[in-house]
Design a protein around this motif. Structure first.
Motif, PDB file in Angstrom:
ATOM      1  N   LYS A   8     -37.670 -31.983 -53.506  1.00 50.90           N
ATOM      2  CA  LYS A   8     -37.695 -31.359 -54.829  1.00 50.90           C
ATOM      3  C   LYS A   8     -38.601 -30.135 -54.844  1.00 50.90           C
ATOM      4  O   LYS A   8     -38.323 -29.156 -55.536  1.00 50.90           O
ATOM      5  N   ALA A   9     -39.663 -30.171 -54.056  1.00 55.71           N
ATOM      6  CA  ALA A   9     -40.605 -29.055 -54.007  1.00 55.71           C
ATOM      7  C   ALA A   9     -40.093 -27.897 -53.153  1.00 55.71           C
ATOM      8  O   ALA A   9     -40.672 -26.802 -53.183  1.00 55.71           O
ATOM      9  N   GLY A  10     -39.019 -28.117 -52.381  1.00 55.20           N
ATOM     10  CA  GLY A  10     -38.438 -27.042 -51.590  1.00 55.20           C
ATOM     11  C   GLY A  10     -38.634 -27.156 -50.098  1.00 55.20           C
ATOM     12  O   GLY A  10     -38.258 -26.239 -49.353  1.00 55.20           O
ATOM     13  N   LEU A  11     -39.200 -28.248 -49.630  1.00 51.64           N
ATOM     14  CA  LEU A  11     -39.378 -28.461 -48.195  1.00 51.64           C
ATOM     15  C   LEU A  11     -38.102 -29.004 -47.574  1.00 51.64           C
ATOM     16  O   LEU A  11     -37.451 -29.883 -48.143  1.00 51.64           O
ATOM     17  N   GLU A  12     -37.740 -28.494 -46.413  1.00 50.02           N
ATOM     18  CA  GLU A  12     -36.679 -29.103 -45.626  1.00 50.02           C
ATOM     19  C   GLU A  12     -37.269 -30.326 -44.914  1.00 50.02           C
ATOM     20  O   GLU A  12     -38.465 -30.377 -44.651  1.00 50.02           O
ATOM     21  N   ILE A  13     -36.423 -31.292 -44.578  1.00 48.30           N
ATOM     22  CA  ILE A  13     -36.880 -32.505 -43.899  1.00 48.30           C
ATOM     23  C   ILE A  13     -36.251 -32.559 -42.515  1.00 48.30           C
ATOM     24  O   ILE A  13     -35.037 -32.440 -42.365  1.00 48.30           O
ATOM     25  N   GLU A  14     -37.089 -32.722 -41.505  1.00 49.44           N
ATOM     26  CA  GLU A  14     -36.606 -32.888 -40.136  1.00 49.44           C
ATOM     27  C   GLU A  14     -37.096 -34.242 -39.626  1.00 49.44           C
ATOM     28  O   GLU A  14     -38.304 -34.474 -39.509  1.00 49.44           O
ATOM     29  N   TYR A  15     -36.146 -35.130 -39.344  1.00 49.16           N
ATOM     30  CA  TYR A  15     -36.502 -36.483 -38.927  1.00 49.16           C
ATOM     31  C   TYR A  15     -36.626 -36.561 -37.407  1.00 49.16           C
ATOM     32  O   TYR A  15     -35.633 -36.663 -36.694  1.00 49.16           O
ATOM     33  N   ARG A  16     -37.848 -36.502 -36.943  1.00 50.23           N
ATOM     34  CA  ARG A  16     -38.173 -36.681 -35.535  1.00 50.23           C
ATOM     35  C   ARG A  16     -39.677 -36.904 -35.430  1.00 50.23           C
ATOM     36  O   ARG A  16     -40.442 -36.452 -36.286  1.00 50.23           O
ATOM     37  N   PRO A  17     -40.139 -37.585 -34.404  1.00 50.85           N
ATOM     38  CA  PRO A  17     -41.586 -37.749 -34.231  1.00 50.85           C
ATOM     39  C   PRO A  17     -42.218 -36.458 -33.722  1.00 50.85           C
ATOM     40  O   PRO A  17     -41.832 -35.964 -32.660  1.00 50.85           O
TER      41      PRO A  17
END
Length: 273
Positions: free
Chosen positions: A205-214
């Protein structure tokens, strides 16, 4: 701090000598557990149903009948937590081995972290280890990580669990890095925290993209932080003695911290309605 064994008909206080919740867990039958804090004078908990699911779903999967229903457990929590002068920190445990189905509740007054923790951030270290059953919040992990937990002392706030130099999560928290407007956090090999679910929604919602990885430890992080149900969003300013960026809480972290606090105030779930 008081510990109760809960059944359909009564809540019996049991006498245990311990200074921490983990010391209590060492003295109870092994099983699954969850830990959270209350809000609004002991009447609300963020994501309480998700916390209860951590107990009742594994029991159901193993054909174990808990000694107290979810509704009766909620009723007990409301009655007990509202009796405290301040908010409560709660650990619930459901035994899956000895005395299968036994449910225990430990209630202690909640002591919030000092404002300096959120304003100045914390230092953490990492260790090459991980959970054997990451989707199950098992008391067995408390036992197996007992020596590692002793490292949380002095200016060490948390131990990060890593595999092949990639950060999975914190020992008692979830971990996140921010890199050029992208929030990086592991999806697999971790316990999916209740606060994590809310945080990721707020980040999008704040505008950050999400990248799922360690994230890799040698990557240059712009920011880093951790989350947990009792502590909320906590900025990380150093990992293994190395500063994260300029060694100060980052702007995204501050923004998410404020968004999370506002969300909790508005959306914490009634314990019993």
């Amino acid at each position: 701090m008081k510990t109760y064994r809960l059944t359909l008909h009564e809540a019996s206080e049991i006498s245990l000598k311990a200074a921490t919740l983990d010391e209590i867990s060492h003295q109870l039958p092994q099983g699954v557990y969850t830990t959270f804090r209350t809000y609004a004078h002991g009447t609300r908990v963020l994501g309480l149903q998700l916390h209860l699911d951590r107990l009742y779903q594994p029991a159901k999967a193993q054909g174990i009948q808990p000694e107290i229903s979810e509704q009766d457990l909620r009723r007990f929590l409301l009655q007990t937590c509202t009796m405290l002068e301040n908010e409560a920190r709660v650990r619930l445990t459901l035994s899956l081995t000895d005395s299968p189905g036994a449910v225990f509740a430990t209630i202690q007054p909640f002591t919030p972290l000092g404002a300096d923790v959120y304003q100045q951030g914390v230092r953490v270290i990492s260790a090459e280890t991980s959970r054997s059953s990451p989707r199950l919040k098992s008391t067995a992990f408390i036992e197996s990580s007992a020596e590692m937990r002793k490292l949380v002392t002095g200016d060490v706030f948390e131990v990060l669990l890593r595999r092949d130099e990639r950060v999975l999560e914190g020992m008692t928290s979830n971990f996140y890095a921010v890199q050029r407007g992208v929030l990086v956090t592991s999806r697999y090999g971790i316990l999916l925290g209740v606060t994590r679910r809310t945080l990721i929604r707020l980040a999008r919602k704040a505008g950050l993209e999400i990248e799922y990885r360690p994230p890799e430890l040698d990557e240059p992080f712009d920011e880093a932080f951790l989350t947990s149900s009792s502590r909320g969003v906590v900025p990380i300013v150093a990992i293994d003695g190395k500063a994260v960026a300029d060694g100060q809480p980052g702007q995204w972290t501050k923004k998410l911290m404020a968004a999370y606090n506002a969300y909790v105030e508005k959306n914490a779930e009634l314990i019993f309605a």
